[in-house]
Design a protein around this motif. Structure first.
Motif, PDB file in Angstrom:
ATOM      1  N   GLN A  72       0.778  -1.232  -0.014  1.00 24.84           N
ATOM      2  CA  GLN A  72       0.099   0.160  -0.088  1.00 24.84           C
ATOM      3  C   GLN A  72       0.780   1.255   0.027  1.00 24.84           C
ATOM      4  O   GLN A  72       0.297   2.295  -0.667  1.00 24.84           O
ATOM      5  CB  GLN A  72      -1.132  -0.139   1.389  1.00 24.84           C
ATOM      6  CG  GLN A  72      -0.529   0.096   2.397  1.00 24.84           C
ATOM      7  CD  GLN A  72       0.074  -1.232   2.983  1.00 24.84           C
ATOM      8  OE1 GLN A  72       0.253  -2.215   2.849  1.00 24.84           O
ATOM      9  NE2 GLN A  72       0.259  -1.095   4.562  1.00 24.84           N
ATOM     10  N   ALA A  73       1.926   1.260   0.701  1.00 28.43           N
ATOM     11  CA  ALA A  73       2.943   2.541   0.585  1.00 28.43           C
ATOM     12  C   ALA A  73       3.260   2.610  -0.769  1.00 28.43           C
ATOM     13  O   ALA A  73       3.394   3.836  -1.168  1.00 28.43           O
ATOM     14  CB  ALA A  73       4.085   2.081   1.610  1.00 28.43           C
ATOM     15  N   TRP A 131      -0.272  13.622   8.341  1.00 26.31           N
ATOM     16  CA  TRP A 131      -0.193  12.430   7.859  1.00 26.31           C
ATOM     17  C   TRP A 131      -0.174  11.304   8.892  1.00 26.31           C
ATOM     18  O   TRP A 131      -0.941  10.128   8.696  1.00 26.31           O
ATOM     19  CB  TRP A 131       1.481  12.333   7.485  1.00 26.31           C
ATOM     20  CG  TRP A 131       2.105  11.420   6.785  1.00 26.31           C
ATOM     21  CD1 TRP A 131       2.045   9.843   7.354  1.00 26.31           C
ATOM     22  CD2 TRP A 131       2.793  11.099   5.938  1.00 26.31           C
ATOM     23  NE1 TRP A 131       2.667   9.005   6.342  1.00 26.31           N
ATOM     24  CE2 TRP A 131       3.375   9.882   5.501  1.00 26.31           C
ATOM     25  CE3 TRP A 131       3.424  12.217   4.775  1.00 26.31           C
ATOM     26  CZ2 TRP A 131       4.021   9.690   4.362  1.00 26.31           C
ATOM     27  CZ3 TRP A 131       4.262  11.773   3.754  1.00 26.31           C
ATOM     28  CH2 TRP A 131       4.416  10.310   3.519  1.00 26.31           C
ATOM     29  N   PHE A 134      -3.761   9.829   9.140  1.00 27.47           N
ATOM     30  CA  PHE A 134      -4.071   9.164   7.935  1.00 27.47           C
ATOM     31  C   PHE A 134      -4.623  10.077   6.752  1.00 27.47           C
ATOM     32  O   PHE A 134      -5.724   9.738   5.896  1.00 27.47           O
ATOM     33  CB  PHE A 134      -5.155   8.154   8.114  1.00 27.47           C
ATOM     34  CG  PHE A 134      -4.490   7.285   9.242  1.00 27.47           C
ATOM     35  CD1 PHE A 134      -3.538   6.404   9.206  1.00 27.47           C
ATOM     36  CD2 PHE A 134      -5.115   7.614  10.589  1.00 27.47           C
ATOM     37  CE1 PHE A 134      -3.271   5.577  10.318  1.00 27.47           C
ATOM     38  CE2 PHE A 134      -4.627   6.858  11.761  1.00 27.47           C
ATOM     39  CZ  PHE A 134      -3.759   5.931  11.450  1.00 27.47           C
ATOM     40  N   ARG A 137      -1.472  11.721   2.978  1.00 35.47           N
ATOM     41  CA  ARG A 137      -0.109  11.058   2.877  1.00 35.47           C
ATOM     42  C   ARG A 137       0.449  11.097   1.775  1.00 35.47           C
ATOM     43  O   ARG A 137      -0.094  11.043   0.612  1.00 35.47           O
ATOM     44  CB  ARG A 137      -0.188   9.467   3.507  1.00 35.47           C
ATOM     45  CG  ARG A 137      -0.783   9.601   4.897  1.00 35.47           C
ATOM     46  CD  ARG A 137      -0.683   8.213   5.362  1.00 35.47           C
ATOM     47  NE  ARG A 137      -0.712   8.240   6.900  1.00 35.47           N
ATOM     48  CZ  ARG A 137      -0.594   7.313   7.649  1.00 35.47           C
ATOM     49  NH1 ARG A 137      -0.382   6.074   7.354  1.00 35.47           N
ATOM     50  NH2 ARG A 137      -0.793   7.321   9.111  1.00 35.47           N
ATOM     51  N   TYR A 138       1.950  11.156   1.613  1.00 41.65           N
ATOM     52  CA  TYR A 138       2.749  11.292   0.550  1.00 41.65           C
ATOM     53  C   TYR A 138       2.579  12.594  -0.378  1.00 41.65           C
ATOM     54  O   TYR A 138       3.211  12.762  -1.406  1.00 41.65           O
ATOM     55  CB  TYR A 138       2.377  10.122  -0.616  1.00 41.65           C
ATOM     56  CG  TYR A 138       2.657   8.781   0.190  1.00 41.65           C
ATOM     57  CD1 TYR A 138       4.130   8.382   0.384  1.00 41.65           C
ATOM     58  CD2 TYR A 138       1.693   7.821   0.800  1.00 41.65           C
ATOM     59  CE1 TYR A 138       4.421   7.107   1.142  1.00 41.65           C
ATOM     60  CE2 TYR A 138       1.913   6.798   1.243  1.00 41.65           C
ATOM     61  CZ  TYR A 138       3.198   6.411   1.550  1.00 41.65           C
ATOM     62  OH  TYR A 138       3.593   5.251   2.274  1.00 41.65           O
ATOM     63  N   GLN A 158       5.023  -0.608   5.617  1.00 45.95           N
ATOM     64  CA  GLN A 158       4.541   0.195   6.507  1.00 45.95           C
ATOM     65  C   GLN A 158       4.824   1.737   6.210  1.00 45.95           C
ATOM     66  O   GLN A 158       5.961   2.047   5.632  1.00 45.95           O
ATOM     67  CB  GLN A 158       5.101  -0.079   7.933  1.00 45.95           C
ATOM     68  CG  GLN A 158       4.969   0.893   9.178  1.00 45.95           C
ATOM     69  CD  GLN A 158       5.175   0.541  10.538  1.00 45.95           C
ATOM     70  OE1 GLN A 158       5.890  -0.326  10.633  1.00 45.95           O
ATOM     71  NE2 GLN A 158       4.930   1.252  11.427  1.00 45.95           N
ATOM     72  N   ASP A 159       3.778   2.747   6.552  1.00 43.38           N
ATOM     73  CA  ASP A 159       4.078   4.031   6.121  1.00 43.38           C
ATOM     74  C   ASP A 159       5.132   4.697   7.264  1.00 43.38           C
ATOM     75  O   ASP A 159       5.003   4.515   8.303  1.00 43.38           O
ATOM     76  CB  ASP A 159       2.762   4.704   6.590  1.00 43.38           C
ATOM     77  CG  ASP A 159       1.570   4.659   5.357  1.00 43.38           C
ATOM     78  OD1 ASP A 159       2.175   4.394   4.512  1.00 43.38           O
ATOM     79  OD2 ASP A 159       0.391   4.729   5.842  1.00 43.38           O
ATOM     80  N   LYS A 160       6.141   5.107   6.411  1.00 49.23           N
ATOM     81  CA  LYS A 160       7.313   5.670   7.107  1.00 49.23           C
ATOM     82  C   LYS A 160       7.841   6.895   6.163  1.00 49.23           C
ATOM     83  O   LYS A 160       7.739   6.895   4.936  1.00 49.23           O
ATOM     84  CB  LYS A 160       8.166   4.863   7.514  1.00 49.23           C
ATOM     85  CG  LYS A 160       8.683   3.750   6.236  1.00 49.23           C
ATOM     86  CD  LYS A 160       9.835   2.861   6.793  1.00 49.23           C
ATOM     87  CE  LYS A 160       9.376   1.523   7.122  1.00 49.23           C
ATOM     88  NZ  LYS A 160       8.864   0.528   5.902  1.00 49.23           N
ATOM     89  N   LYS A 184       7.991   6.679  11.739  1.00 51.09           N
ATOM     90  CA  LYS A 184       7.030   5.543  11.368  1.00 51.09           C
ATOM     91  C   LYS A 184       5.718   5.864  12.015  1.00 51.09           C
ATOM     92  O   LYS A 184       5.545   6.365  13.055  1.00 51.09           O
ATOM     93  CB  LYS A 184       7.317   4.052  11.968  1.00 51.09           C
ATOM     94  CG  LYS A 184       8.534   3.373  11.326  1.00 51.09           C
ATOM     95  CD  LYS A 184       8.695   2.110  11.813  1.00 51.09           C
ATOM     96  CE  LYS A 184       9.938   1.374  11.055  1.00 51.09           C
ATOM     97  NZ  LYS A 184      10.165   0.110  11.688  1.00 51.09           N
TER      98      LYS A 184
END
Length: 335
Positions: A72-73, A131, A134, A137-138, A158-160, A184
């Protein structure tokens, strides 16, 4: 338009060229002639006694593809950047600061000095809150009129985000600048993931297993895990990159093979590799065994081959802090 060639750098030394194959998706790699004569292999799977790895062999593609985000990232980042879903396009967009010592840049660009901090952009609390909550993001990777967009890549699902953390302030490295820490974020509805990792890292350190320095900060009411990068070191006021590769890269395997269940390395395969690449191997083998025993005792079922890395000390000219030696002077690390 994305170039069909990218240049691989180690600091300001040209390591080689990465190119897109005729099919538009697979990547080939060739060491620079001068690097092959006097440098060091960037991987156990890419030795210096061979100069060129064509795209169809998949060896170079697997190694460089393992530098990229997953699942998903990766999907969210591709949507934000508006680029094709292929490894070469992603590396062209975000390969400036990867795990290890290498930077992957378009032909017209060269690495910036690692001791420049004037280009670092403070990460606003508002953006961090979005971020962590949620949202947006990005968006950090979008074009900006004030500064060049960051070129940051971290493997995993993982989102980081990679950041520079100084004086309790987060900065977003611009252009090709290296980062010092990883932030993270929790999984939506599962804030405890952050505290679980903090707890296990603390527990591992108490039983003398080498772990990166880890702490928790907050963005609004959302927890953030701040992890010191083991592949970075401050030397005379300059943030330096330290070379490393995960065990999928060292074995020439794709990131999709990281789990033993899906054709990835077994624990025995990892031990055989370390015996071959670590001189002497005893300390590294013991470190890997203790880490795996710890995983069993705490119920960690995610100890796959991409979660073990070797830090190649010989690649660098400065001492590396923390972790016991694992290769031709490398070290096993859990990112």
């Amino acid at each position: 338009m994305t170039p069909d060639q990218l240049i691989v750098w180690q600091n300001h030394q040209r390591v080689g060229t990465l190119w897109r194959g005729l099919d538009g998706r697979l990547m080939g790699f060739e060491y620079d002639e001068e690097w092959q004569a006097s440098g060091q292999a960037i991987s156990n799977s890419l030795p210096l006694n061979q100069r060129t790895w064509p795209p169809e062999t998949l060896t170079a593609h697997h190694w460089f593809g393992n530098l990229l985000p997953e699942e998903q990232a990766r999907a969210a980042l591709i949507r934000q950047l508006g680029i094709p879903d292929d490894d070469f396009s992603l590396l062209a967009a975000i390969g400036g600061d990867c795990a290890g010592a290498l930077s992957i840049l378009p032909p017209h660009q060269t690495p910036e000095p690692s001791n420049r901090h004037d280009c670092d952009t403070p990460l606003s609390q508002e953006r961090l809150n979005e971020w962590a909550a949620f949202k947006q993001r990005y968006a950090l990777f979008a074009e900006s009129q004030q500064a060049p967009k960051p070129r940051l890549s971290l493997a995993g699902a993982q989102d980081k985000i990679p950041v520079i953390w100084r004086d309790e302030t987060f900065y977003l490295p611009q252009g090709t600048a290296p980062s010092s820490h990883i932030v993270k974020f929790a999984v939506d509805g599962r804030d405890h993931v952050i505290f679980n990792e903090l707890y296990l890292n603390t527990l591992a350190a108490l039983v003398d297993i080498d772990c990166p320095s880890t702490s928790v900060r907050y963005a609004g009411r959302y927890p953030l895990l701040v992890v010191e990068r083991y592949d970075r070191a401050w030397v005379n006021g300059s943030l330096q990159r330290i070379h490393q590769e995960d065990l999928c890269q060292a074995m020439g395997m794709s990131r999709t093979q990281k789990y033993q269940e899906y054709g990835g390395p077994t624990l025995a395969d990892c031990f055989h590799l370390l015996r071959d690449v670590c001189k002497p191997p005893a300390q590294s083998l013991q470190q890997l065994l203790r880490w795996q025993i710890f995983n069993v005792l705490v119920g960690n079922s995610d100890g796959h081959a991409k979660n073990v890395s070797r830090v190649i000390v010989k690649f660098c000219v400065w001492p590396v802090r923390r972790q016991s030696c694992l290769t031709d002077r490398s070290r096993v690390r859990r990112p």
